[in-house]
Scaffold this motif. Structure first.
Motif, PDB file in Angstrom:
ATOM      1  N   ASN A  21      61.916  76.973  34.000  1.00 23.17           N
ATOM      2  CA  ASN A  21      62.165  75.664  33.402  1.00 23.17           C
ATOM      3  C   ASN A  21      60.877  74.986  32.937  1.00 23.17           C
ATOM      4  O   ASN A  21      60.882  73.848  32.486  1.00 23.17           O
ATOM      5  CB  ASN A  21      62.896  74.751  34.387  1.00 23.17           C
ATOM      6  N   ARG A  22      59.746  75.695  33.056  1.00 15.77           N
ATOM      7  CA  ARG A  22      58.473  75.114  32.649  1.00 15.77           C
ATOM      8  C   ARG A  22      58.358  75.102  31.121  1.00 15.77           C
ATOM      9  O   ARG A  22      58.970  75.925  30.425  1.00 15.77           O
ATOM     10  CB  ARG A  22      57.301  75.905  33.205  1.00 15.77           C
ATOM     11  N   ALA A  23      57.514  74.201  30.618  1.00 13.59           N
ATOM     12  CA  ALA A  23      57.268  74.159  29.182  1.00 13.59           C
ATOM     13  C   ALA A  23      56.510  75.406  28.746  1.00 13.59           C
ATOM     14  O   ALA A  23      55.607  75.868  29.440  1.00 13.59           O
ATOM     15  CB  ALA A  23      56.474  72.911  28.828  1.00 13.59           C
ATOM     16  N   ASP A  24      56.884  75.957  27.605  1.00 12.96           N
ATOM     17  CA  ASP A  24      56.153  77.101  27.074  1.00 12.96           C
ATOM     18  C   ASP A  24      55.062  76.667  26.098  1.00 12.96           C
ATOM     19  O   ASP A  24      54.418  77.499  25.470  1.00 12.96           O
ATOM     20  CB  ASP A  24      57.103  78.100  26.412  1.00 12.96           C
ATOM     21  N   ASN A  25      54.868  75.336  25.967  1.00 14.29           N
ATOM     22  CA  ASN A  25      53.836  74.804  25.070  1.00 14.29           C
ATOM     23  C   ASN A  25      53.173  73.567  25.679  1.00 14.29           C
ATOM     24  O   ASN A  25      52.959  72.567  24.993  1.00 14.29           O
ATOM     25  CB  ASN A  25      54.431  74.486  23.703  1.00 14.29           C
ATOM     26  N   SER A  26      52.840  73.648  26.980  1.00 13.14           N
ATOM     27  CA  SER A  26      52.221  72.507  27.667  1.00 13.14           C
ATOM     28  C   SER A  26      50.873  72.188  27.014  1.00 13.14           C
ATOM     29  O   SER A  26      49.980  73.039  26.971  1.00 13.14           O
ATOM     30  CB  SER A  26      52.018  72.832  29.147  1.00 13.14           C
ATOM     31  N   PRO A  27      50.669  70.947  26.518  1.00 15.81           N
ATOM     32  CA  PRO A  27      49.468  70.625  25.744  1.00 15.81           C
ATOM     33  C   PRO A  27      48.299  70.148  26.625  1.00 15.81           C
ATOM     34  O   PRO A  27      48.235  68.985  27.031  1.00 15.81           O
ATOM     35  CB  PRO A  27      49.948  69.508  24.824  1.00 15.81           C
ATOM     36  N   PHE A  28      47.373  71.061  26.934  1.00 18.41           N
ATOM     37  CA  PHE A  28      46.152  70.701  27.646  1.00 18.41           C
ATOM     38  C   PHE A  28      45.073  70.377  26.623  1.00 18.41           C
ATOM     39  O   PHE A  28      44.766  71.210  25.752  1.00 18.41           O
ATOM     40  CB  PHE A  28      45.690  71.848  28.543  1.00 18.41           C
ATOM     41  N   THR A  29      44.510  69.192  26.697  1.00 17.01           N
ATOM     42  CA  THR A  29      43.471  68.772  25.761  1.00 17.01           C
ATOM     43  C   THR A  29      42.137  68.677  26.495  1.00 17.01           C
ATOM     44  O   THR A  29      42.013  67.961  27.493  1.00 17.01           O
ATOM     45  CB  THR A  29      43.812  67.423  25.128  1.00 17.01           C
ATOM     46  N   VAL A  30      41.141  69.428  25.992  1.00 18.62           N
ATOM     47  CA  VAL A  30      39.806  69.437  26.577  1.00 18.62           C
ATOM     48  C   VAL A  30      38.926  68.466  25.790  1.00 18.62           C
ATOM     49  O   VAL A  30      38.772  68.593  24.570  1.00 18.62           O
ATOM     50  CB  VAL A  30      39.188  70.849  26.530  1.00 18.62           C
ATOM     51  N   SER A  80      36.486  65.789  30.274  1.00 20.98           N
ATOM     52  CA  SER A  80      37.773  65.708  30.982  1.00 20.98           C
ATOM     53  C   SER A  80      38.769  66.662  30.345  1.00 20.98           C
ATOM     54  O   SER A  80      38.543  67.206  29.259  1.00 20.98           O
ATOM     55  CB  SER A  80      38.320  64.282  30.949  1.00 20.98           C
ATOM     56  N   VAL A  81      39.885  66.827  31.045  1.00 18.38           N
ATOM     57  CA  VAL A  81      41.046  67.557  30.523  1.00 18.38           C
ATOM     58  C   VAL A  81      42.268  66.691  30.760  1.00 18.38           C
ATOM     59  O   VAL A  81      42.422  66.125  31.858  1.00 18.38           O
ATOM     60  CB  VAL A  81      41.218  68.927  31.214  1.00 18.38           C
ATOM     61  N   THR A  82      43.127  66.556  29.747  1.00 18.64           N
ATOM     62  CA  THR A  82      44.364  65.792  29.897  1.00 18.64           C
ATOM     63  C   THR A  82      45.567  66.680  29.630  1.00 18.64           C
ATOM     64  O   THR A  82      45.460  67.715  28.952  1.00 18.64           O
ATOM     65  CB  THR A  82      44.399  64.585  28.945  1.00 18.64           C
ATOM     66  N   LEU A  83      46.694  66.288  30.189  1.00 20.02           N
ATOM     67  CA  LEU A  83      47.969  66.972  29.960  1.00 20.02           C
ATOM     68  C   LEU A  83      49.040  65.934  29.723  1.00 20.02           C
ATOM     69  O   LEU A  83      49.191  65.002  30.512  1.00 20.02           O
ATOM     70  CB  LEU A  83      48.348  67.849  31.165  1.00 20.02           C
ATOM     71  N   THR A 136      42.850  71.019  21.794  1.00 24.20           N
ATOM     72  CA  THR A 136      44.136  71.128  22.487  1.00 24.20           C
ATOM     73  C   THR A 136      44.583  72.581  22.512  1.00 24.20           C
ATOM     74  O   THR A 136      44.590  73.261  21.476  1.00 24.20           O
ATOM     75  CB  THR A 136      45.209  70.267  21.812  1.00 24.20           C
ATOM     76  N   VAL A 137      44.954  73.055  23.695  1.00 25.15           N
ATOM     77  CA  VAL A 137      45.421  74.425  23.889  1.00 25.15           C
ATOM     78  C   VAL A 137      46.829  74.363  24.461  1.00 25.15           C
ATOM     79  O   VAL A 137      47.060  73.696  25.483  1.00 25.15           O
ATOM     80  CB  VAL A 137      44.494  75.209  24.838  1.00 25.15           C
ATOM     81  N   LEU A 138      47.779  75.028  23.811  1.00 22.48           N
ATOM     82  CA  LEU A 138      49.160  75.067  24.295  1.00 22.48           C
ATOM     83  C   LEU A 138      49.323  76.233  25.261  1.00 22.48           C
ATOM     84  O   LEU A 138      49.014  77.384  24.922  1.00 22.48           O
ATOM     85  CB  LEU A 138      50.129  75.209  23.118  1.00 22.48           C
TER      86      LEU A 138
END
Length: 543
Positions: free
Chosen positions: A90-99, A134-137, A107-109
């Motif tokens: 059920n996890r996202a297959d395109n979780s947007p992590f932004t460095v 930082s890194v954000t999600l 941003t890396v999906l």
């Protein structure tokens, strides 16, 4: 007074904790982690980094929830950034992590449905010292939830992936990359999927005798593993050799730090995995400017050991549980200069399918020591005999010419009888009868070794398993009982042109009997001569 080399070694030990020791990890419970907006729940399901992780429901259109990891970096420079999470369908297959790095934002999906509980690399980025990066999600992803667990920032040394061809995996017949790491399976996964009541797959996946071998000029090395499961914990860890000499026992099951004992020169390292733990191998980290060098071809004889916990290495001494190098197969292989494949599984009974695993393999010597669980679990001697015969049939189909040493059960405090009245000695005589029958049928490469004659009760730690001194004693007795292995005529543990020369000196040709006594052990096919068939067998082993 310390010599210059000793001082260099001591300095390299310090460097192991500095050059490779600046990694910063921010977990979701650390001060550097913060919830920026929205609703984030907490869960400890699965194998999170640390205690737990946060999760938020996805919003496929607009971001309505966001978290941030802000590290305190000790110095400016290039850092590899990686994220850790518990995967799920059920996890996202395109979780947007932004460095957020020194030169901008990237941003890396990430597909959080795969690569469970490992470090997934986002890339390498330049950062200032301190807390500017930082890194954000965010939750602007799909289908259902995004996972916020931990983020790792580590200096951009040279990272060598586990599948690099310059790294040799030993003792594992079925090593393979699986997501972000390499599995180190000894037993065929197809067999583990259908064990019946013969063995436990949870024990079959443990890594006894599996080795990671490589050569590098790096002053310090860090090897990364993922610890998945264990059976024992006391005294377990990785044994490290440098250029064939014992260096250290490392009890950290996920990170192995090594400092060279020969600064300025390439060193060949061998890391021996724990015997009663399941680990996967991720990568090597070298210092900048260092590299791997090519390993010399491994011409050691290949030794395969089959059996139960006695061969697996279940010594009971509290300070040596889990140390692969304390098992008698490892000690025997080391003394002989052989390459060990320990295919024993603690708690198992005779498993005929294991013999099929040697199809297409290079096998120079095979030992079998099974039966303790067969007598004390169901005590079905006719079934034991049938399974033992089937095992030998499968081994002979896979390896027609390999010498097989069938070892009868070692001395035990309890000799039975078991539930159906059979004693341990009944099982020993069954093995002896099987070997005699095959010898009489013309198999001159199968041998009987009386395990009970090579051991005493003083060699045992709990009445069943060998103690550490007992394993060493048993290995020495086995070494003498086995003697030279065909092909290794000069008994140096390898196959070289020197062995070819010795064989050639005995090339008397077909029908030239009797052979001189010195040449009798060179007759591979047991036809009382040294001819082209014997030379062909040697070349097949030599390649």
């Amino acid at each position: 007074m310390h010599t210059p080399k000793t001082i260099a070694y001591l300095l390299s030990l310090f460097a192991a904790n500095t050059a490779l020791g600046q990694t910063v990890i921010v977990d979701n419970g650390d001060p550097g982690f913060s919830i920026q907006s929205g609703t984030w729940n907490t869960s400890a399901y699965g194998n999170p980094y640390g205690v737990d992780y946060n999760w938020a429901s996805c919003s496929s259109t607009n971001m309505t929830a966001q978290v941030e990891w802000r590290p305190t970096l000790p110095q400016a420079g290039e850092y590899e950034v990686a994220v850790h999470y518990v995967s799920g369908s059920n996890r996202a297959d395109n979780s947007p992590f932004t460095v957020n790095h020194a030169t901008g934002t990237t941003t890396v999906l990430v597909n959080q449905q795969i690569n469970d509980s490992t470090w997934v690399r986002l890339g390498e980025f330049s950062f200032d010292a301190g807390t500017n990066g930082s890194v954000t999600l965010g939750n602007n992803a799909n289908p259902t939830v995004v996972i916020a667990d931990a983020v790792r920032f580590r200096p951009s040394n040279q990272f060598i992936t586990a599948d690099d061809p310059r790294i040799e995996i030993g003792g594992s017949l079925y090593s393979r990359t699986d997501g972000a790491a390499m599995r180190l399976d000894r037993i065929d996964p197809a067999i583990m999927a259908n064990p019946g009541d013969l063995f436990s797959p949870a024990v079959a996946v443990l890594t006894t005798g599996v080795t990671i071998r490589f050569c590098t000029d790096s002053p310090t090395v860090r090897a990364y593993f993922n610890h998945l499961s264990y059976v024992v914990t006391e005294g377990t860890g990785y044994v490290v050799y440098q250029d064939g000499v014992f260096n250290q026992l490392v009890t950290d099951l996920e990170t192995v730090d090594i400092a060279t004992t020969n600064p300025g020169y390439p060193v060949t390292y061998e890391i021996v995995c724990p015997s009663y733990d399941e680990v996967t191998f991720s990568e090597l980290e070298l210092e900048p400017g260092s590299s791997l060098c090519e390993l010399q071809p491994d011409r050691r004889l290949h030794y395969f050991a089959f059996g139960d916990s006695i061969s697996h290495g279940a010594e009971i001494d509290a300070d040596t549980k889990g140390d692969s190098t304390r098992s008698y197969p490892w000690i025997l292989a080391s003394a002989k200069g052989w390459h060990l494949y320990n295919l024993a599984v603690g708690g198992s009974k005779v498993t005929p399918a294991f013999g099929n695993m040697l199809t297409g393999r290079k096998a120079d010597i095979i030992t079998i020591l099974w039966g303790t669980n067969d007598i004390f679990k169901d005590n079905n001697l006719p079934l034991f005999t049938t399974n033992y015969q089937s095992l030998l049939d499968n081994l002979r189909m896979a390896q027609p010419f390999a010498p097989i040493y069938c070892i009868t059960m070692i001395t035990a405090a309890s000799e039975g009888p078991g539930s159906n009245g059979y004693t341990l000695n009944d099982y020993r005589e069954a093995v002896a009868g099987i070997v005699a029958g095959r010898q009489n049928a013309g198999d001159c490469r199968i041998h009987l070794v009386r395990g009970e004659q090579l051991t005493t009760l003083a060699d045992l730690s709990d009445g069943t398993h060998l103690s550490v001194p007992g394993a060493a004693s048993f290995a020495a007795e086995l070494s003498a009982a086995i003697g030279p292995v065909w092909g290794d005529f000069n008994e140096d543990g390898t196959l070289t042109v020197d062995d070819w020369t010795l064989l050639a000196n005995c090339a008397y040709g077909p029908g030239e009997t009797p052979l001189p006594e010195i040449c009798e052990n060179y007759d591979n096919d047991c036809d009382n001569d040294i001819d082209l068939q014997d030379f062909a067998a040697f070349m097949a082993k030599y390649q």
